[in-house]
Write an enzyme that holds these catalytic residues in place. Sequence first.
Site, PDB file in Angstrom:
ATOM      1  N   CYS A 175      -5.359  -4.766  -7.611  1.00 34.62           N
ATOM      2  CA  CYS A 175      -5.939  -4.200  -6.397  1.00 34.62           C
ATOM      3  C   CYS A 175      -6.685  -2.926  -6.772  1.00 34.62           C
ATOM      4  O   CYS A 175      -6.164  -2.117  -7.548  1.00 34.62           O
ATOM      5  CB  CYS A 175      -4.827  -3.882  -5.392  1.00 34.62           C
ATOM      6  SG  CYS A 175      -5.425  -3.162  -3.857  1.00 34.62           S
ATOM      7  N   LEU A 176      -7.875  -2.750  -6.214  1.00 37.41           N
ATOM      8  CA  LEU A 176      -8.662  -1.557  -6.540  1.00 37.41           C
ATOM      9  C   LEU A 176      -7.946  -0.285  -6.105  1.00 37.41           C
ATOM     10  O   LEU A 176      -8.229   0.790  -6.618  1.00 37.41           O
ATOM     11  CB  LEU A 176     -10.052  -1.648  -5.886  1.00 37.41           C
ATOM     12  CG  LEU A 176     -10.926  -2.820  -6.357  1.00 37.41           C
ATOM     13  CD1 LEU A 176     -12.272  -2.809  -5.648  1.00 37.41           C
ATOM     14  CD2 LEU A 176     -11.124  -2.793  -7.870  1.00 37.41           C
ATOM     15  N   HIS A 207      -4.827 -11.568   0.465  1.00 37.29           N
ATOM     16  CA  HIS A 207      -4.617 -10.214  -0.075  1.00 37.29           C
ATOM     17  C   HIS A 207      -5.370  -9.173   0.775  1.00 37.29           C
ATOM     18  O   HIS A 207      -4.797  -8.156   1.171  1.00 37.29           O
ATOM     19  CB  HIS A 207      -5.081 -10.187  -1.542  1.00 37.29           C
ATOM     20  CG  HIS A 207      -5.052  -8.840  -2.195  1.00 37.29           C
ATOM     21  ND1 HIS A 207      -4.308  -8.563  -3.321  1.00 37.29           N
ATOM     22  CD2 HIS A 207      -5.693  -7.675  -1.897  1.00 37.29           C
ATOM     23  CE1 HIS A 207      -4.474  -7.293  -3.672  1.00 37.29           C
ATOM     24  NE2 HIS A 207      -5.321  -6.735  -2.830  1.00 37.29           N
ATOM     25  N   GLU A 208      -6.651  -9.471   1.068  1.00 37.60           N
ATOM     26  CA  GLU A 208      -7.446  -8.510   1.856  1.00 37.60           C
ATOM     27  C   GLU A 208      -6.922  -8.429   3.289  1.00 37.60           C
ATOM     28  O   GLU A 208      -6.891  -7.347   3.881  1.00 37.60           O
ATOM     29  CB  GLU A 208      -8.927  -8.902   1.857  1.00 37.60           C
ATOM     30  CG  GLU A 208      -9.585  -8.967   0.484  1.00 37.60           C
ATOM     31  CD  GLU A 208      -9.282  -7.783  -0.397  1.00 37.60           C
ATOM     32  OE1 GLU A 208      -9.167  -6.649   0.111  1.00 37.60           O
ATOM     33  OE2 GLU A 208      -9.142  -7.977  -1.624  1.00 37.60           O
ATOM     34  N   GLY A 262     -12.549  -8.478  -3.936  1.00 37.91           N
ATOM     35  CA  GLY A 262     -12.335  -8.322  -2.502  1.00 37.91           C
ATOM     36  C   GLY A 262     -12.152  -6.852  -2.184  1.00 37.91           C
ATOM     37  O   GLY A 262     -11.690  -6.086  -3.036  1.00 37.91           O
ATOM     38  N   HIS A 280      -4.237  -6.015   3.709  1.00 37.27           N
ATOM     39  CA  HIS A 280      -4.659  -4.606   3.775  1.00 37.27           C
ATOM     40  C   HIS A 280      -4.874  -4.149   5.224  1.00 37.27           C
ATOM     41  O   HIS A 280      -4.654  -2.986   5.552  1.00 37.27           O
ATOM     42  CB  HIS A 280      -5.970  -4.397   3.008  1.00 37.27           C
ATOM     43  CG  HIS A 280      -5.801  -4.189   1.529  1.00 37.27           C
ATOM     44  ND1 HIS A 280      -5.138  -3.110   1.001  1.00 37.27           N
ATOM     45  CD2 HIS A 280      -6.233  -4.916   0.466  1.00 37.27           C
ATOM     46  CE1 HIS A 280      -5.168  -3.185  -0.335  1.00 37.27           C
ATOM     47  NE2 HIS A 280      -5.824  -4.274  -0.687  1.00 37.27           N
ATOM     48  N   GLN A 284      -9.420   0.353   2.796  1.00 34.00           N
ATOM     49  CA  GLN A 284      -9.382   0.896   1.432  1.00 34.00           C
ATOM     50  C   GLN A 284     -10.431   1.984   1.213  1.00 34.00           C
ATOM     51  O   GLN A 284     -10.374   2.694   0.204  1.00 34.00           O
ATOM     52  CB  GLN A 284      -9.597  -0.219   0.398  1.00 34.00           C
ATOM     53  CG  GLN A 284      -8.427  -1.179   0.287  1.00 34.00           C
ATOM     54  CD  GLN A 284      -8.714  -2.245  -0.743  1.00 34.00           C
ATOM     55  OE1 GLN A 284      -9.332  -3.257  -0.436  1.00 34.00           O
ATOM     56  NE2 GLN A 284      -8.276  -2.027  -1.975  1.00 34.00           N
TER      57      GLN A 284
END
Length: 170
Positions: A93-94, A135-136, A47, A139, A52
């Site tokens: 997470c990236l 999760h996304e 995701g 963000h 981000q």
Amino acid sequence: MDLQYTILTYPDPQLRQISQPVEEITDEVREKTLALFPAMYADNGIGLAAPQVGWHARVFVVNVTGKPEDELAFINPEITERSGGLWSFEEGCLSLPGIRGKVKRERKITLKGTDLEGKPIELSADGLVARCILHEFDHLDGILFIDRLSPAKRQSIKRRLRELEAEAAV
Ligand code: NI
């Protein structure tokens, strides 16, 4: 337009900004959204949210299998239902390289939003897809999964967070 995104990492303050709704789904918005997929795949993510990469729009993409037919893109998403109780699962997470931890989230969700053609969409999901969407979605409001860790776990990742802070300061 050839978009090559760089994924922002903690403690970049842009990750804490609130993203704004997309007013009109233009070709530019479509291109910027679709370009999130290769950026996500390049880092083996499932995701990726627009903030981000420094684009503060309420947009994110998800693909939990990596298969082309499982690509999901959401514009102006809203979570309209959360159900099924909480379940705990390890997340990463990236934007937080080298950190993983268990997060409790609702098992089932319903999401309303807009697709890339500007059509309203409604999707019900459970399990990993629901988790990834939540999760996304976080963000978009400047929330990172580390904010949702248990106090003990949060304590245990402090050293890694300081390392990331030190790397960013160089
Ligand atoms: Ni993330």
